[in-house]
Design a protein around this motif. Structure first.
Motif, mmCIF file in Angstrom:
data_model
loop_
_atom_site.group_PDB
_atom_site.id
_atom_site.type_symbol
_atom_site.label_atom_id
_atom_site.label_comp_id
_atom_site.label_asym_id
_atom_site.label_seq_id
_atom_site.Cartn_x
_atom_site.Cartn_y
_atom_site.Cartn_z
ATOM 1 N N HIS A 1 46.788 45.335 -9.541
ATOM 2 C CA HIS A 1 46.064 45.959 -8.425
ATOM 3 C C HIS A 1 46.027 47.481 -8.597
ATOM 4 N N LEU A 2 47.165 48.060 -8.936
ATOM 5 C CA LEU A 2 47.208 49.506 -9.148
ATOM 6 C C LEU A 2 46.295 49.920 -10.293
ATOM 7 N N THR A 3 46.271 49.131 -11.348
ATOM 8 C CA THR A 3 45.392 49.417 -12.484
ATOM 9 C C THR A 3 43.927 49.333 -12.072
ATOM 10 N N THR A 4 43.592 48.361 -11.241
ATOM 11 C CA THR A 4 42.220 48.222 -10.743
ATOM 12 C C THR A 4 41.824 49.426 -9.896
ATOM 13 N N VAL A 5 42.733 49.900 -9.050
ATOM 14 C CA VAL A 5 42.457 51.082 -8.235
ATOM 15 C C VAL A 5 42.190 52.289 -9.138
ATOM 16 N N VAL A 6 42.976 52.441 -10.192
ATOM 17 C CA VAL A 6 42.771 53.542 -11.139
ATOM 18 C C VAL A 6 41.397 53.428 -11.800
ATOM 19 N N ASN A 7 41.057 52.242 -12.257
ATOM 20 C CA ASN A 7 39.768 52.052 -12.923
ATOM 21 C C ASN A 7 38.596 52.265 -11.974
ATOM 22 N N ASN A 8 38.722 51.785 -10.736
ATOM 23 C CA ASN A 8 37.663 52.022 -9.748
ATOM 24 C C ASN A 8 37.519 53.507 -9.460
ATOM 25 N N GLY A 9 38.619 54.218 -9.443
ATOM 26 C CA GLY A 9 38.577 55.661 -9.230
ATOM 27 C C GLY A 9 37.882 56.393 -10.368
#
Length: 100
Positions: free
Chosen positions: A68-76
């Motif tokens: 989830h944290l990785t997805t947030v980084v990628n979306n950012g």
């Protein structure tokens, strides 16, 4: 304008998520939890189906938090790119006197 605000929020969240992923203590916690859950899972008896299932879920939840944290980084990162594109488009319109 609301799109820009949402994109700015996404980039701010990405920065926070990146800091969390890079935090030694959190990385240590993920590793420690996965290791202890895996050890406990392997130590279950053959008839402890419920225990194995719970430990299996626990192991996967740790991974899902990291994902989830990785997805947030990628979306950012995507949001930052969109903000950059919006700024470049606005600059071009300003430079050539195009009003919207």
């Amino acid at each position: 304008m609301s799109d820009e605000i949402a994109l700015q929020k996404a980039t701010a969240r990405a920065a926070r998520a990146q800091r969390l992923l890079e935090d030694e203590l959190l990385a240590e916690a993920f590793t420690s939890l996965e290791s202890s859950y895996t050890s406990a899972w392997r130590a279950t008896t053959i008839d402890d189906v419920s225990g194995r299932e719970k430990l299996f879920l626990a192991i996967n939840i740790v991974g899902k938090v990291r994902d989830h944290l990785t997805t947030v980084v990628n979306n950012g990162k995507l949001a930052a790119k969109e903000l950059k594109d919006l700024a470049e488009t606005a600059e071009r319109k300003k430079r050539f006197g195009i009003l919207t």
